[in-house]
Design an enzyme around this catalytic site. Sequence first.
Site, PDB file in Angstrom:
ATOM      1  N   SER A 268      38.866  42.490  37.760  1.00 33.03           N
ATOM      2  CA  SER A 268      40.032  42.698  38.622  1.00 33.03           C
ATOM      3  C   SER A 268      39.546  43.186  39.982  1.00 33.03           C
ATOM      4  O   SER A 268      38.354  43.399  40.195  1.00 33.03           O
ATOM      5  CB  SER A 268      40.963  43.735  38.003  1.00 33.03           C
ATOM      6  OG  SER A 268      40.346  45.005  38.091  1.00 33.03           O
ATOM      7  N   LYS A 269      40.509  43.384  40.847  1.00 34.04           N
ATOM      8  CA  LYS A 269      40.206  43.883  42.198  1.00 34.04           C
ATOM      9  C   LYS A 269      39.380  45.166  42.152  1.00 34.04           C
ATOM     10  O   LYS A 269      38.573  45.435  43.031  1.00 34.04           O
ATOM     11  CB  LYS A 269      41.518  44.171  42.932  1.00 34.04           C
ATOM     12  CG  LYS A 269      42.040  42.963  43.676  1.00 34.04           C
ATOM     13  CD  LYS A 269      41.429  42.933  45.080  1.00 34.04           C
ATOM     14  CE  LYS A 269      41.748  41.638  45.770  1.00 34.04           C
ATOM     15  NZ  LYS A 269      40.761  41.274  46.782  1.00 34.04           N
ATOM     16  N   ARG A 270      39.656  45.945  41.101  1.00 28.87           N
ATOM     17  CA  ARG A 270      38.958  47.222  40.936  1.00 28.87           C
ATOM     18  C   ARG A 270      37.432  47.034  40.934  1.00 28.87           C
ATOM     19  O   ARG A 270      36.681  47.903  41.342  1.00 28.87           O
ATOM     20  CB  ARG A 270      39.394  47.805  39.584  1.00 28.87           C
ATOM     21  CG  ARG A 270      39.261  49.258  39.380  1.00 28.87           C
ATOM     22  CD  ARG A 270      40.117  49.685  38.182  1.00 28.87           C
ATOM     23  NE  ARG A 270      40.108  48.694  37.094  1.00 28.87           N
ATOM     24  CZ  ARG A 270      39.147  48.595  36.182  1.00 28.87           C
ATOM     25  NH1 ARG A 270      38.111  49.401  36.234  1.00 28.87           N
ATOM     26  NH2 ARG A 270      39.221  47.691  35.224  1.00 28.87           N
TER      27      ARG A 270
ATOM     28  N   GLY B  39      35.947  45.088  42.737  1.00 27.08           N
ATOM     29  CA  GLY B  39      35.580  44.489  44.012  1.00 27.08           C
ATOM     30  C   GLY B  39      35.578  42.976  43.868  1.00 27.08           C
ATOM     31  O   GLY B  39      34.974  42.270  44.657  1.00 27.08           O
TER      32      GLY B  39
END
Length: 476
Positions: A253-255, A257
Amino acid sequence: MKKTRVRFAPSPTGYLHVGGARTALFNFLFAKHTGGEFIIRIEDTDRERSTGEFEEKLLEDLSWLGLKWDEGPGKGGDLGPYRQTERMDIYKEHALRLVAGKRAFPCFCTNEELDAKREEMKNAGAPPQYDGTCRHLTDVEREERRDRGLPESIRFSVEGEGDRTIADMARGDVSFPAGMVGDFVILRSNGLPTYNFAAALDDSLMKITHVIRGAEHLANTLRQVMIYDALGMQQPQFAHIPLILGEDRTKLSKRHGAPNIMDYRKKGYPAEAVVNYLAFLGWSTKGDSEILSMDDLIGEFELERVSDSPSIFDEAKLNWVSASHVRAGGSERYLDEATPFFPGAIRERYGAESLGKIFDILSDNLPSFSMIEHETDPFMPVPLSFDDDATAALEGCGELLKIFARSFAQLEPWDVEGIKQVIKDSGKEAGVKGKGLYMPLRAAVTGRGHGPDLTAILLVKGKDDVISALEAAGIA
Ligand code: GLU
């Protein structure tokens, strides 16, 4: 043999991310490997979250990756429209056909009722499923509910469904016991189809032969095969490709990066490097090399080589793959693409030919063109700053720098041989060699203690700048 037809079916509710791009790529490679067609279908029935802007950007990113579609938005085709919101009549017609055949029924349960029942089932430790309330309503009961103005959706009936086994080209047979899903909505009360219904119907009507998508869709596939059978439509073949996880082994996920494809584009990763990297997220080659062009990938891609275990997204590997492409392509292949990433001062200072030479010096280790900005300081006429190693190397070297400056001033022509000779002769004159000779020269001319081949840098900077830099460092 029937021509292969595969599709990528993004929902335009966000930008194209790594997972979506990998799915699109696998579909594209499979289509091209088998001489078939790659179709784009926009699944925009989530009216609140879908936007035209996201659709445009998704298509732009797919084009940038080189995944040209044979049918789809902007391209047309015989089996369109290719945007689900333009196919509403089709969904309605087939939903009513299922109702007529008793494989679906109008449902008048309100959200509040459904929520309450779900809660009850959860509390009783049962999997929350539709309890069949509206499945066997009589015509009179239906009319009565309509008169009351209750919301009316259409649900697929799973009555009579038994165990199911789905043959998966990437992971073998996948079995589901009967009773895993309850009656599910196919047409919402606002007239919009649900994903499973629209996707199954469209895949069938668009004559899709293979559905290749993420493993997170396996439970959807179960619902979709029920729909194909109920409609008397032929099923495509399925291949569910492994999840992509972050380095901590949780879903990417975006988490993590995990960027959108657009971020890579902006950072100046070459498209073929991104494609090459994505191809190895859940697939492997028969050969030894992991650096492959799009044509190589098309030639080699087989669904049987898709792994059934999750793949790990690893930015260091992307950088390695990308740097390999950049090194192999050099300025000849990449200078045009890379030029906008050079700082203005460097672009003004050097002509295209010298920029190409600088690029080739840097391309020894350059995963993305955005790194150029930090790597071009050594090519400024006089270094703008000195790093710690350079400062240390310059200590007490004033005499040596003067000798360099004097000797370089006499050098004609300014070529590799001459430069090497001057360095050697200056060393003899000053009585130094090895590191003691090269480090101060590099430090004075580039401001850095380490870097790419020094002679190449001196050559491209030119005599005047080298002398100015030596004089400036000598005075400092
Ligand atoms: N619109 C769905 C998604 O973006 C498509 C899934 C599929 O390929 O069927 O996840």
